[in-house]
Design a protein around this motif. Structure first.
Motif, PDB file in Angstrom:
ATOM      1  N   GLY A  45       0.861  -1.191   0.000  1.00  0.00           N
ATOM      2  CA  GLY A  45       0.000   0.000   0.000  1.00  0.00           C
ATOM      3  C   GLY A  45       0.892   1.234   0.000  1.00  0.00           C
ATOM      4  N   TYR A  46       0.313   2.379   0.352  1.00  0.00           N
ATOM      5  CA  TYR A  46       1.100   3.625   0.337  1.00  0.00           C
ATOM      6  C   TYR A  46       2.352   3.505   1.212  1.00  0.00           C
ATOM      7  N   THR A  47       2.187   2.950   2.429  1.00  0.00           N
ATOM      8  CA  THR A  47       3.312   2.902   3.363  1.00  0.00           C
ATOM      9  C   THR A  47       4.463   2.098   2.769  1.00  0.00           C
ATOM     10  N   GLY A  48       4.150   0.861   2.360  1.00  0.00           N
ATOM     11  CA  GLY A  48       5.196  -0.036   1.867  1.00  0.00           C
ATOM     12  C   GLY A  48       5.792   0.450   0.555  1.00  0.00           C
ATOM     13  N   LEU A  65       7.047  -7.501  -0.477  1.00  0.00           N
ATOM     14  CA  LEU A  65       6.159  -8.668  -0.507  1.00  0.00           C
ATOM     15  C   LEU A  65       4.724  -8.241  -0.210  1.00  0.00           C
ATOM     16  N   GLU A  66       3.822  -8.595  -1.095  1.00  0.00           N
ATOM     17  CA  GLU A  66       2.404  -8.223  -0.951  1.00  0.00           C
ATOM     18  C   GLU A  66       1.569  -9.502  -1.026  1.00  0.00           C
ATOM     19  N   ALA A  67       0.668  -9.654  -0.052  1.00  0.00           N
ATOM     20  CA  ALA A  67      -0.110 -10.898   0.027  1.00  0.00           C
ATOM     21  C   ALA A  67      -1.041 -11.088  -1.168  1.00  0.00           C
ATOM     22  N   ALA A  74      -6.304  -0.919   1.931  1.00  0.00           N
ATOM     23  CA  ALA A  74      -7.012   0.368   2.052  1.00  0.00           C
ATOM     24  C   ALA A  74      -6.546   1.361   0.999  1.00  0.00           C
ATOM     25  N   SER A  75      -5.277   1.282   0.613  1.00  0.00           N
ATOM     26  CA  SER A  75      -4.750   2.277  -0.325  1.00  0.00           C
ATOM     27  C   SER A  75      -5.441   2.230  -1.678  1.00  0.00           C
ATOM     28  N   GLY A  76      -5.955   1.089  -2.045  1.00  0.00           N
ATOM     29  CA  GLY A  76      -6.600   0.980  -3.353  1.00  0.00           C
ATOM     30  C   GLY A  76      -8.105   1.122  -3.296  1.00  0.00           C
ATOM     31  N   ASN A  78      -9.910   3.476  -0.826  1.00  0.00           N
ATOM     32  CA  ASN A  78     -10.389   4.469   0.146  1.00  0.00           C
ATOM     33  C   ASN A  78     -11.170   5.618  -0.480  1.00  0.00           C
ATOM     34  N   GLY A  79     -11.508   6.604   0.369  1.00  0.00           N
ATOM     35  CA  GLY A  79     -12.315   7.738  -0.087  1.00  0.00           C
ATOM     36  C   GLY A  79     -11.544   8.747  -0.916  1.00  0.00           C
ATOM     37  N   GLY A  80     -10.234   8.600  -0.979  1.00  0.00           N
ATOM     38  CA  GLY A  80      -9.425   9.450  -1.850  1.00  0.00           C
ATOM     39  C   GLY A  80      -9.214  10.868  -1.345  1.00  0.00           C
ATOM     40  N   GLN A  81      -9.508  11.122  -0.070  1.00  0.00           N
ATOM     41  CA  GLN A  81      -9.361  12.487   0.446  1.00  0.00           C
ATOM     42  C   GLN A  81      -7.969  12.678   1.023  1.00  0.00           C
ATOM     43  N   MET A  82      -7.272  13.681   0.509  1.00  0.00           N
ATOM     44  CA  MET A  82      -5.918  13.970   0.987  1.00  0.00           C
ATOM     45  C   MET A  82      -6.023  15.220   1.849  1.00  0.00           C
ATOM     46  N   GLU A 216       2.100 -13.923   0.838  1.00  0.00           N
ATOM     47  CA  GLU A 216       1.766 -13.566   2.218  1.00  0.00           C
ATOM     48  C   GLU A 216       2.948 -13.876   3.128  1.00  0.00           C
ATOM     49  N   VAL A 217       3.354 -12.913   3.909  1.00  0.00           N
ATOM     50  CA  VAL A 217       4.401 -13.162   4.900  1.00  0.00           C
ATOM     51  C   VAL A 217       3.762 -13.865   6.086  1.00  0.00           C
ATOM     52  N   THR A 218       4.329 -15.008   6.451  1.00  0.00           N
ATOM     53  CA  THR A 218       3.733 -15.806   7.522  1.00  0.00           C
ATOM     54  C   THR A 218       4.490 -15.679   8.835  1.00  0.00           C
ATOM     55  N   GLN A 373      -6.890   8.751   8.070  1.00  0.00           N
ATOM     56  CA  GLN A 373      -6.229   9.859   7.380  1.00  0.00           C
ATOM     57  C   GLN A 373      -4.838   9.421   6.909  1.00  0.00           C
ATOM     58  N   GLY A 374      -4.836   8.430   6.023  1.00  0.00           N
ATOM     59  CA  GLY A 374      -3.553   7.868   5.619  1.00  0.00           C
ATOM     60  C   GLY A 374      -3.130   8.195   4.202  1.00  0.00           C
ATOM     61  N   VAL A 375      -4.012   8.815   3.418  1.00  0.00           N
ATOM     62  CA  VAL A 375      -3.647   8.996   2.008  1.00  0.00           C
ATOM     63  C   VAL A 375      -2.314   9.740   1.895  1.00  0.00           C
ATOM     64  N   ALA A 376      -2.196  10.849   2.609  1.00  0.00           N
ATOM     65  CA  ALA A 376      -0.922  11.575   2.551  1.00  0.00           C
ATOM     66  C   ALA A 376       0.062  11.062   3.606  1.00  0.00           C
TER      67      ALA A 376
HETATM   68  C1  LIG Z   1     -13.037   2.509   3.077  1.00  0.00           C
HETATM   69  C2  LIG Z   1     -11.851   3.360   3.480  1.00  0.00           C
HETATM   70  C3  LIG Z   1     -11.898   4.727   3.235  1.00  0.00           C
HETATM   71  C4  LIG Z   1     -10.811   5.533   3.591  1.00  0.00           C
HETATM   72  N1  LIG Z   1     -10.821   6.855   3.225  1.00  0.00           N
HETATM   73  C5  LIG Z   1      -9.723   7.617   3.435  1.00  0.00           C
HETATM   74  C6  LIG Z   1      -9.679   8.956   2.945  1.00  0.00           C
HETATM   75  O1  LIG Z   1     -10.567   9.426   2.242  1.00  0.00           O
HETATM   76  N2  LIG Z   1      -8.571   9.688   3.254  1.00  0.00           N
HETATM   77  C7  LIG Z   1      -7.530   9.182   3.968  1.00  0.00           C
HETATM   78  O2  LIG Z   1      -6.560   9.908   4.206  1.00  0.00           O
HETATM   79  N3  LIG Z   1      -7.528   7.900   4.400  1.00  0.00           N
HETATM   80  C8  LIG Z   1      -8.590   7.103   4.132  1.00  0.00           C
HETATM   81  N4  LIG Z   1      -8.587   5.794   4.527  1.00  0.00           N
HETATM   82  C9  LIG Z   1      -7.397   5.257   5.192  1.00  0.00           C
HETATM   83  C10 LIG Z   1      -6.263   4.999   4.187  1.00  0.00           C
HETATM   84  O3  LIG Z   1      -6.753   4.309   3.084  1.00  0.00           O
HETATM   85  C11 LIG Z   1      -5.146   4.201   4.886  1.00  0.00           C
HETATM   86  O4  LIG Z   1      -4.714   4.901   6.010  1.00  0.00           O
HETATM   87  C12 LIG Z   1      -3.955   3.956   3.984  1.00  0.00           C
HETATM   88  O5  LIG Z   1      -4.342   3.448   2.745  1.00  0.00           O
HETATM   89  C13 LIG Z   1      -2.969   3.037   4.684  1.00  0.00           C
HETATM   90  O6  LIG Z   1      -2.009   2.601   3.764  1.00  0.00           O
HETATM   91  P1  LIG Z   1      -1.087   1.359   4.133  1.00  0.00           P
HETATM   92  O7  LIG Z   1      -0.170   1.155   3.015  1.00  0.00           O
HETATM   93  O8  LIG Z   1      -0.502   1.568   5.473  1.00  0.00           O
HETATM   94  O9  LIG Z   1      -2.108   0.146   4.289  1.00  0.00           O
HETATM   95  P2  LIG Z   1      -2.878  -0.711   3.164  1.00  0.00           P
HETATM   96  O10 LIG Z   1      -3.163   0.078   1.961  1.00  0.00           O
HETATM   97  O11 LIG Z   1      -4.011  -1.390   3.815  1.00  0.00           O
HETATM   98  O12 LIG Z   1      -1.798  -1.758   2.706  1.00  0.00           O
HETATM   99  C14 LIG Z   1      -1.392  -2.824   3.514  1.00  0.00           C
HETATM  100  C15 LIG Z   1      -1.007  -3.943   2.574  1.00  0.00           C
HETATM  101  O13 LIG Z   1      -0.290  -4.911   3.299  1.00  0.00           O
HETATM  102  C16 LIG Z   1      -0.620  -6.167   2.788  1.00  0.00           C
HETATM  103  N5  LIG Z   1      -0.316  -7.146   3.838  1.00  0.00           N
HETATM  104  C17 LIG Z   1      -0.827  -7.180   5.089  1.00  0.00           C
HETATM  105  N6  LIG Z   1      -0.328  -8.239   5.764  1.00  0.00           N
HETATM  106  C18 LIG Z   1       0.526  -8.862   4.911  1.00  0.00           C
HETATM  107  C19 LIG Z   1       1.323 -10.014   5.015  1.00  0.00           C
HETATM  108  N7  LIG Z   1       1.352 -10.757   6.127  1.00  0.00           N
HETATM  109  N8  LIG Z   1       2.075 -10.373   3.955  1.00  0.00           N
HETATM  110  C20 LIG Z   1       2.094  -9.637   2.819  1.00  0.00           C
HETATM  111  N9  LIG Z   1       1.314  -8.536   2.662  1.00  0.00           N
HETATM  112  C21 LIG Z   1       0.546  -8.167   3.694  1.00  0.00           C
HETATM  113  C22 LIG Z   1      -2.106  -6.071   2.461  1.00  0.00           C
HETATM  114  O14 LIG Z   1      -2.491  -7.020   1.509  1.00  0.00           O
HETATM  115  C23 LIG Z   1      -2.207  -4.643   1.965  1.00  0.00           C
HETATM  116  O15 LIG Z   1      -2.149  -4.565   0.554  1.00  0.00           O
HETATM  117  C24 LIG Z   1      -9.667   4.957   4.217  1.00  0.00           C
HETATM  118  C25 LIG Z   1      -9.640   3.584   4.452  1.00  0.00           C
HETATM  119  C26 LIG Z   1     -10.702   2.784   4.075  1.00  0.00           C
HETATM  120  C27 LIG Z   1     -10.631   1.300   4.314  1.00  0.00           C
END
Ligand SMILES: Cc1cc2nc3c(=O)[nH]c(=O)nc-3n(C[C@H](O)[C@H](O)[C@H](O)COP(=O)(O)OP(=O)(O)OC[C@H]3O[C@@H](n4cnc5c(N)ncnc54)[C@H](O)[C@@H]3O)c2cc1C
Length: 433
Positions: A45-48, A65-67, A74-76, A78-82, A216-218, A373-376
């Protein structure tokens, strides 16, 4: 139960409007066999992806590594608000952490938006980025506080992008009888979150990151050289970055204690013949409810409306019916409209709604729990972890050193306790408190 698999099909994006309309990347191969890397990043997602991209740009050999697929989480979806700042307002941050930290945290929020805009520009990411996010207020009595807050941001934080509106002036912009006023932040933005994620993945790949999907990381063995295990392969790495957020499961109890998964839901209506009956401007909106309603128009004139959440492993059977209720309350003019797409997603929250930045051990970092609030901020968190691994950053420590309680209860009790607490706040919403 594992949230990675409890609501979605292995290796597939959910049936979202984003997935239906965004060009996908070719699938990346699963990890097989034994590998070595400077850094192994878990989660696409955004973080990784941001961590991986920035580390590769710093010359590190990175395996991500992505499961499922990149942008599956959530990154793909969400509501898309930054949005600006942190999930928590500046008054609360000043009270909780003091003036200096509150200013530094505001600056981090600004840096996060700037980073996203720069990445979108540098890597030519076509993700419909548009300025303007409004906060809609339901209670007239809260409008003076909103005005005062906008003045405070301008005076104390030199932020002059906010304009407040009352009554009909607001309803010309957001055409709902529910809202009594609100503020428009022209420095915030909205975008197609999946397109943004895939653009980051493409940039990471071009920078030299090896991306493995369906991996998937186990288990992760700590040590000077950590070993990251998956079903058909392992990575030995000097550093590990956890970017798993709400989908983490039990691969790191230390992170799981601080980041609790909750589920939130979105629908996309059929295209509206006249979208100006909903929004007078092409902005995104979030309202003042505890369980926030948020919405915006898609480029093909659908209303993308998010609202409602639940706190277990399973999404409701009929997401469309669940989200239709608040959508039609807010926009009675949409009564009976066809809903073409509905989907859910899992996000991570923390006890104080501030992101959880964690040093799991000397060579393992994690960031998550952006609490909606994770988009940015997640994109910034990834970069800060990259800089920290490179020995160049202080902002990761600023966030990591903020006091933050874990959730009470062990793995079994955390979720029921959270559910009880959240239902109390949902009841307050209903009572208009
Ligand atoms: C419905 C919804 C609406 C939202 N709306 C907003 C918004 O409008 N504005 C905003 O700022 N934020 C919003 N958010 C929050 C925002 O989407 C998240 O904070 C952000 O996407 C987090 O990014 P991430 O990369 O940390 O996590 P994620 O995008 O969830 O990515 C984590 C990834 O790790 C992978 N993973 C997990 N465990 C393992 C494993 N063991 N092995 C391998 N891969 C693994 C998962 O498959 C996943 O792809 C929303 C979230 C949701 C669910």
């Amino acid at each position: 139960m594992n949230l990675l698999f409890s609501n979605d099909k292995q290796g597939q994006y959910p049936d979202s409007w984003y997935a239906a309309t965004t060009p996908k990347l070719d699938a990346f191969p699963e990890l097989t066999g034994e590998h070595r890397a400077d850094v192994c990043v878990i989660g696409g997602g955004y973080t990784g992806l941001s961590a991986a991209l920035h580390l590769a740009q710093l010359g590190r050999k990175v395996i991500l590594l992505e499961a499922h697929r990149v942008g599956f989480g959530a990154s793909g979806r969400n509501g898309g608000q930054m949005s600006s700042g942190q999930r928590v307002d500046q008054d609360t941050l000043e009270d909780s952490f003091g003036l200096d930290a509150a200013h530094a945290l505001w600056d981090m929020g600004e840096a996060a938006k700037t980073l996203c805009r720069d990445l979108i520009k540098t890597h030519s990411i076509d993700c419909d980025l548009k300025n303007g996010v409004a906060e809609a207020e339901i209670q007239t009595r809260h409008l003076p506080a909103m005005q005062k807050y906008a003045e405070k941001l301008s005076r104390d934080y030199n932020y002059d992008q906010i304009e407040c509106f009352e009554g009909d002036a607001f309803r010309e912009m957001v055409k709902s009888p529910t809202y009594q006023g609100g503020m428009l932040d022209r420095g915030s933005a909205h975008l197609n979150p999946l397109a943004f994620t895939l653009g980051l993945a493409r940039a990471a790949q071009l920078a030299g990151v090896t991306i493995c999907e369906n991996t998937e990381v186990t288990k992760v063995d700590q040590g000077n050289t950590a070993v990251v295990h998956s079903k058909h392969g392992n990575v030995r790495a000097e550093n590990v970055v956890f970017g798993c957020n709400g989908y983490l499961g039990d691969i790191s109890p230390k992170v799981a204690k601080r980041v609790m998964p909750i589920n939130n839901f979105i629908v996309a209506t059929a295209p509206l013949p006249d979208p100006s009956v909903i929004l007078g401007q092409d902005i995104a909106v979030a309202d003042s409810k505890f369980v926030v309603n948020y919405f915006r128009l898609s480029p093909d004139n659908r209303l993308l409306f998010g609202g409602r959440e639940n706190y277990g492993y399973r999404f409701p059977r009929d997401i469309a019916a669940k989200v239709r209720v608040p959508m039609e309350q807010i926009f009675p003019q949409l009564a009976g409209i066809k809903i073409d797409y509905s989907w859910g997603g899992t996000l991570g929250i923390t006890t104080n709604r501030m992101p959880a930045f964690l040093r799991i051990s000397g060579n393992m970092l994690a960031a998550g729990g952006y609490s909606g609030q994770g988009v940015a901020l997640a994109v910034l968190a990834g970069k800060l972890m990259a800089d920290t691994i490179q020995g160049q950053d202080k902002s990761f420590n600023l966030m990591a050193n903020l006091p933050q309680m874990g959730f009470p209860g062990g793995p079994r009790m955390r979720s029921p306790l959270l559910k009880m607490a959240m239902l109390w706040y949902v009841a307050r919403d209903k009572l208009g408190l």
